[in-house]
Write an enzyme that holds these catalytic residues in place. Structure first.
Site, PDB file in Angstrom:
ATOM      1  N   HIS A  53      19.247   0.598 -34.248  1.00  0.00           N
ATOM      2  CA  HIS A  53      20.319  -0.714 -34.564  1.00  0.00           C
ATOM      3  C   HIS A  53      19.890  -2.151 -34.518  1.00  0.00           C
ATOM      4  O   HIS A  53      18.585  -2.423 -33.806  1.00  0.00           O
ATOM      5  CB  HIS A  53      21.229  -0.722 -33.338  1.00  0.00           C
ATOM      6  CG  HIS A  53      22.522   0.445 -33.687  1.00  0.00           C
ATOM      7  ND1 HIS A  53      23.511   0.464 -32.439  1.00  0.00           N
ATOM      8  CD2 HIS A  53      21.861   2.201 -33.852  1.00  0.00           C
ATOM      9  CE1 HIS A  53      23.965   1.656 -32.823  1.00  0.00           C
ATOM     10  NE2 HIS A  53      22.958   2.290 -33.604  1.00  0.00           N
ATOM     11  N   GLU A  55      20.042  -4.789 -32.887  1.00  0.00           N
ATOM     12  CA  GLU A  55      20.309  -5.469 -31.489  1.00  0.00           C
ATOM     13  C   GLU A  55      18.842  -4.732 -31.227  1.00  0.00           C
ATOM     14  O   GLU A  55      17.849  -5.502 -30.607  1.00  0.00           O
ATOM     15  CB  GLU A  55      21.143  -5.284 -30.517  1.00  0.00           C
ATOM     16  CG  GLU A  55      22.417  -5.671 -31.327  1.00  0.00           C
ATOM     17  CD  GLU A  55      22.855  -5.032 -31.904  1.00  0.00           C
ATOM     18  OE1 GLU A  55      22.940  -3.772 -32.507  1.00  0.00           O
ATOM     19  OE2 GLU A  55      24.521  -4.765 -31.266  1.00  0.00           O
ATOM     20  N   CYS A  83      27.672  -1.940 -28.921  1.00  0.00           N
ATOM     21  CA  CYS A  83      27.800  -0.949 -28.619  1.00  0.00           C
ATOM     22  C   CYS A  83      26.786  -0.600 -27.450  1.00  0.00           C
ATOM     23  O   CYS A  83      26.234  -1.111 -26.928  1.00  0.00           O
ATOM     24  CB  CYS A  83      26.942   0.868 -29.389  1.00  0.00           C
ATOM     25  SG  CYS A  83      25.423   0.431 -29.759  1.00  0.00           S
ATOM     26  N   CYS A  86      22.739  -0.666 -27.187  1.00  0.00           N
ATOM     27  CA  CYS A  86      22.547  -1.864 -27.137  1.00  0.00           C
ATOM     28  C   CYS A  86      22.723  -2.749 -25.986  1.00  0.00           C
ATOM     29  O   CYS A  86      22.335  -3.683 -25.659  1.00  0.00           O
ATOM     30  CB  CYS A  86      23.007  -2.520 -28.479  1.00  0.00           C
ATOM     31  SG  CYS A  86      22.478  -1.027 -30.168  1.00  0.00           S
TER      32      CYS A  86
END
Length: 165
Positions: A53, A55, A83, A86
């Site tokens: 992801h 992040e 999410c 993260c």
């Protein structure tokens, strides 16, 4: 344009890079002392790795830049509400402030489903600023998924046998 908006524009630039790769268009930048030290975009489809992801990739890069897992005195800008995975990484890396654009009603764990970054039971909490350039951040996602649905529709139609004979 505010400082937060300027850095969110940089995160949107990263999101556009993701979209160009066929990735869900989410971008992130990490700022330290007023300068971007890390930038990333989603690469989950490219890498076939659920942990890539935006992040997490930005956090990894920032840790390398600073030379520490503690990202104190940094600010994370991300186009979509983080999410649970993260949010956990944000807490673990001690990022004191998170700025995000659009809410994620299906997986967001900053405000939408849970408030992980402000849960006093953890040993770290974050200052949160939501909604920075939210329309632009949401629109890039809306456009991406609309185009993806259209593409799937065309592909499905192309696979159907021609019965007009």
């Amino acid at each position: 344009m505010t400082i937060d908006q300027q850095f969110m524009q940089e995160a949107l630039t990263e999101a556009k890079k993701a979209a160009a790769l066929g990735e869900v268009p989410i971008g992130a930048v990490l700022v330290y002392n007023g300068k971007i030290i890390a930038r990333a975009h989603n690469l989950r489809e490219t890498t076939q790795n659920a942990t890539t992801h935006a992040e997490l990739l930005a956090i990894q890069e920032a840790c390398e830049q600073i030379g520490s897992w503690r990202l104190e005195d940094t600010i994370l800008y991300v186009t979509l509400e983080p999410c649970p995975m993260c949010a956990g990484a944000i807490l673990q890396s001690r990022i004191p402030r998170v700025v995000y654009g659009a809410r994620d009603i299906k997986a967001g764990c900053v405000d939408s489903l849970y408030r992980l970054l402000n849960d006093a039971r953890f040993n770290h909490e974050c200052e949160i600023t939501e909604g920075v350039l939210s329309e632009e951040c949401g629109q890039i996602l809306t456009d991406f998924f609309k185009a993806l649905r259209e593409k799937k529709k065309v592909m499905k139609k192309a696979q159907q046998p021609n019965t007009s004979n």
